[in-house]
Design a protein around this motif. Structure first.
Motif, PDB file in Angstrom:
ATOM      1  N   GLN A  68      -8.859  -8.698 -43.563  1.00 48.32           N
ATOM      2  CA  GLN A  68      -8.939  -7.271 -43.885  1.00 48.32           C
ATOM      3  C   GLN A  68      -9.385  -6.426 -42.695  1.00 48.32           C
ATOM      4  O   GLN A  68      -9.154  -5.220 -42.664  1.00 48.32           O
ATOM      5  N   SER A  69      -9.997  -7.076 -41.698  1.00 45.69           N
ATOM      6  CA  SER A  69     -10.431  -6.345 -40.509  1.00 45.69           C
ATOM      7  C   SER A  69      -9.302  -6.122 -39.509  1.00 45.69           C
ATOM      8  O   SER A  69      -9.462  -5.361 -38.549  1.00 45.69           O
ATOM      9  N   LEU A  70      -8.165  -6.775 -39.727  1.00 44.74           N
ATOM     10  CA  LEU A  70      -7.050  -6.689 -38.779  1.00 44.74           C
ATOM     11  C   LEU A  70      -6.171  -5.479 -39.074  1.00 44.74           C
ATOM     12  O   LEU A  70      -5.919  -5.155 -40.240  1.00 44.74           O
ATOM     13  N   PRO A  71      -5.676  -4.823 -38.059  1.00 45.16           N
ATOM     14  CA  PRO A  71      -4.773  -3.679 -38.268  1.00 45.16           C
ATOM     15  C   PRO A  71      -3.503  -4.089 -39.016  1.00 45.16           C
ATOM     16  O   PRO A  71      -2.914  -5.140 -38.741  1.00 45.16           O
ATOM     17  N   GLY A  72      -3.128  -3.260 -39.959  1.00 43.73           N
ATOM     18  CA  GLY A  72      -1.881  -3.490 -40.688  1.00 43.73           C
ATOM     19  C   GLY A  72      -1.975  -4.443 -41.850  1.00 43.73           C
ATOM     20  O   GLY A  72      -0.992  -4.656 -42.564  1.00 43.73           O
ATOM     21  N   MET A  73      -3.156  -5.034 -42.085  1.00 52.22           N
ATOM     22  CA  MET A  73      -3.289  -6.028 -43.144  1.00 52.22           C
ATOM     23  C   MET A  73      -3.808  -5.395 -44.429  1.00 52.22           C
ATOM     24  O   MET A  73      -4.780  -5.840 -45.036  1.00 52.22           O
ATOM     25  N   GLU A  74      -3.135  -4.341 -44.852  1.00 51.43           N
ATOM     26  CA  GLU A  74      -3.506  -3.686 -46.101  1.00 51.43           C
ATOM     27  C   GLU A  74      -2.946  -4.480 -47.281  1.00 51.43           C
ATOM     28  O   GLU A  74      -2.150  -5.400 -47.116  1.00 51.43           O
ATOM     29  N   LYS A  75      -3.376  -4.119 -48.472  1.00 46.72           N
ATOM     30  CA  LYS A  75      -2.911  -4.797 -49.679  1.00 46.72           C
ATOM     31  C   LYS A  75      -1.377  -4.818 -49.718  1.00 46.72           C
ATOM     32  O   LYS A  75      -0.723  -3.810 -49.469  1.00 46.72           O
ATOM     33  N   GLY A  76      -0.834  -5.996 -50.017  1.00 49.13           N
ATOM     34  CA  GLY A  76       0.616  -6.143 -50.109  1.00 49.13           C
ATOM     35  C   GLY A  76       1.289  -6.580 -48.827  1.00 49.13           C
ATOM     36  O   GLY A  76       2.482  -6.893 -48.827  1.00 49.13           O
ATOM     37  N   ALA A  77       0.544  -6.635 -47.709  1.00 52.07           N
ATOM     38  CA  ALA A  77       1.126  -7.152 -46.462  1.00 52.07           C
ATOM     39  C   ALA A  77       1.378  -8.644 -46.633  1.00 52.07           C
ATOM     40  O   ALA A  77       0.706  -9.328 -47.407  1.00 52.07           O
ATOM     41  N   ARG A  78       2.365  -9.157 -45.902  1.00 51.44           N
ATOM     42  CA  ARG A  78       2.722 -10.562 -46.018  1.00 51.44           C
ATOM     43  C   ARG A  78       2.072 -11.385 -44.906  1.00 51.44           C
ATOM     44  O   ARG A  78       2.042 -10.970 -43.751  1.00 51.44           O
ATOM     45  N   ILE A  79       1.565 -12.559 -45.293  1.00 47.64           N
ATOM     46  CA  ILE A  79       1.002 -13.495 -44.328  1.00 47.64           C
ATOM     47  C   ILE A  79       1.677 -14.841 -44.514  1.00 47.64           C
ATOM     48  O   ILE A  79       1.765 -15.351 -45.641  1.00 47.64           O
ATOM     49  N   ALA A  80       2.197 -15.403 -43.438  1.00 46.06           N
ATOM     50  CA  ALA A  80       2.882 -16.698 -43.485  1.00 46.06           C
ATOM     51  C   ALA A  80       1.880 -17.816 -43.198  1.00 46.06           C
ATOM     52  O   ALA A  80       1.012 -17.674 -42.328  1.00 46.06           O
TER      53      ALA A  80
END
Length: 554
Positions: A68-80
């Protein structure tokens, strides 16, 4: 429900016809409840190190805070997530979900072409990757939307000195880590340390939010993301838990997990379902190392194992395997591909307890039909699980008579929302009434028992993994020496099925050796053809479509 459900008379004692979803709306809630309830119990073990449920809650909370501290990692972002079965995997899964992210499971054996497609298609902003595969990520990075790369070593979750020894051996003795360089990449251990100092913001996650994009093969030759909501996943976990509730005991079960957690069967059946009863997952990182696997089986009084036909067959024929490897076994579960009668008979002659077969697909989260543990039927994939309807339909849309073959259709709370960014394919797969057209051909008898008679059109299943001919053909057709290509499944004693390739040459000098080398560079191992047959022409319909069924017959 509209359809009659004759299968209910064969339900295991105490299993309800319907499951109740109201008490648990998301995977996060299910996870946090389990961690409170079973805090001191072991949750996952691998390479001699064990995480309790309290450990898992603490570590996943730290990872969630870091994400959550990383830029662009808002709710609904995808992480592989691109790893084999290591302790990092459950920490990453639950950390990502608690951060409100969508988890995209990635097969670490993908070629660069396959990896690039999946990362671009899902639009992943971040990836967690085992360092063994970081060089692949490096090569496709520029073509993707990735902004954050978190790299882990195989031993990173182990205590000292074992952590250092394992990582040294993997890197410098076995030389399993190709050189890589990714600017700004963060180490797994740094992410956990940093996250432990942060307080993660509260993220509201509900039943309709997406939990996973589970990629599956496509008849167009392109893999596509199955959209699984939190409600889909919770429903299937509750369905599976209800089914085995009379066989298994809370706080006592130990489940062997050799199938990778990136496979939806292992994810739902092992990681999530056993979590809800306080079970211990024994993660097998490399199930192909059969002597080591057998050693692990002896070391743990495991009670449940999940696997595919080829794995059970291989274990049963491994020197040293016997009843002492399964002294506490209660249940062996086979799915992902058809369980063969000789394999089931040999396994049950060596392992006490019950062996059952089930049927499911990514588009239905994981499970659709399972054999009742108290009364399994050899040759059938079982009966529909709670809150699930199954019907068999003819090509004209009418319902098949008992024992008549037709397309299997499924409806229930575990059925996907659709395919990621593919409305046309979603409309083809899902009816307006919510029926999933599986494309699988099967029968249902008068009592509601389902048997699979054929698979999805032209699909090949290699050791439980779906292989679509169109993808193989698209790759092979790109070779300058190939005029036409067709891929079909052929019987294989080891993997159940293997890919057989038929090729019409453009270059008369094109050799089998050259074409196989090309396939190895562009396809995951299980998709590589075992046989190549050169022909002057391929059989076709009047409109020019290749007749794969004639090739299978030939």
């Amino acid at each position: 429900m509209e359809t009659s459900r004759p299968w209910l008379t064969d339900y295991p004692p105490g299993v309800p016809a319907e499951i109740e979803l109201a008490d648990c709306c998301c995977v996060n809630q299910m996870f946090e409840t389990a961690c409170r309830q079973y805090a001191d119990l072991p949750a996952f073990t691998n390479m001699g190190h064990t995480l309790t449920y309290a450990d898992l809650e603490r570590l996943s909370r730290a990872f969630a805070a870091f994400l959550q501290s990383l830029p662009g990692m808002e709710k609904g972002a995808r992480i592989a997530l691109m790893m084999p079965n290591l302790l990092q995997y459950p920490v990453a899964i639950f950390g990502a979900l608690r951060a409100g992210l969508i988890v995209v499971n990635v097969n670490p054996l993908y070629t660069e072409r396959e990896l690039e497609h999946q990362l671009k298609d899902c639009g992943a902003c971040a990836i967690v990757v085992l360092e063994n595969f970081a060089s692949k990520v490096q090569k496709v990075l520029a073509a993707t939307a990735l902004r954050h790369v978190i790299v882990t070593g195989a031993g990173d979750m182990l205590g000292l000195p074992r952590r250092l020894l394992v990582n040294f051996a993997v890197r410098h003795v076995r030389k399993m880590v190709p050189p890589w360089s990714i600017a700004g990449a963060v180490s797994w251990r740094h992410a956990l340390r940093a996250g432990a100092t942060m307080t993660p913001p509260a993220i509201g996650v509900g039943r309709d939010d997406i939990a996973f994009l589970q990629y599956t093969g496509g008849t167009t030759g392109v893999s596509k993301g199955v959209i699984l909501s939190h409600a889909n996943v919770v429903a299937n976990v509750l369905q599976c838990r209800a089914w085995i509730g009379g066989t298994l005991r809370e706080r006592e079960e130990i489940v062997l997990t050799p199938l990778p957690l990136y496979h939806v069967f292992s994810l739902v059946a092992n990681c999530l379902t056993f979590m809800t009863i306080g079970g211990l997952n024994v993660l097998i990182t490399n199930p192909k190392d059969l002597p080591a696997f057998v050693k692990t089986m002896r070391a743990y009084p495991w009670t449940v194992m999940t696997g595919v036909n080829t794995l059970y067959n291989a274990l049963a024929n491994t020197p040293g395997f016997g009843p002492d490897c399964a002294r506490s076994a209660k249940l062996s579960i086979g799915a992902g591909a058809a369980m063969l009668r000789p394999v089931m008979e040999r396994w049950t002659s060596l392992v006490k307890g019950t062996m059952i077969e089930g049927y499911g697909l990514s588009e239905a989260t994981a499970g659709v039909c399972i054999n009742p543990p108290h009364r399994p039927r050899l040759g059938a994939v079982g009966i529909p699980i709670p809150s699930t309807e199954v019907r068999i339909r003819r090509d004209d849309g009418s319902i098949c008579a008992p024992d008549e073959a037709g397309e299997i259709e499924v409806r229930g709370p575990q059925v996907m929302r659709g395919y990621w960014n593919r409305p046309a394919e979603t409309a083809d797969a899902l009816s307006p009434e919510g029926w999933l057209r599986t494309g699988d051909i099967g029968t249902m008898d008068a009592d509601g028992w389902v048997s699979i008679t054929d698979r999805k059109k032209d699909m090949i299943i290699v050791s439980g993994f779906n292989v679509y001919p169109a993808e193989i053909e698209a790759v092979v057709a790109a070779h300058p020496g190939v005029l036409e290509a067709a891929a079909v499944g052929s019987a294989d004693a080891h993997s159940g099925e293997a890919v057989k390739l038929f090729v019409v040459r453009k270059d008369p000098q094109l050799s089998e050796h050259e074409l196989l080398a090309y396939c190895r560079a562009n396809l995951t191992g299980y998709k590589i053809p075992r046989q190549i047959e050169f022909r002057a022409e391929l059989p076709k319909t009047p409109i020019g479509k290749i007749l794969r069924r004639e090739l299978r017959g030939g």
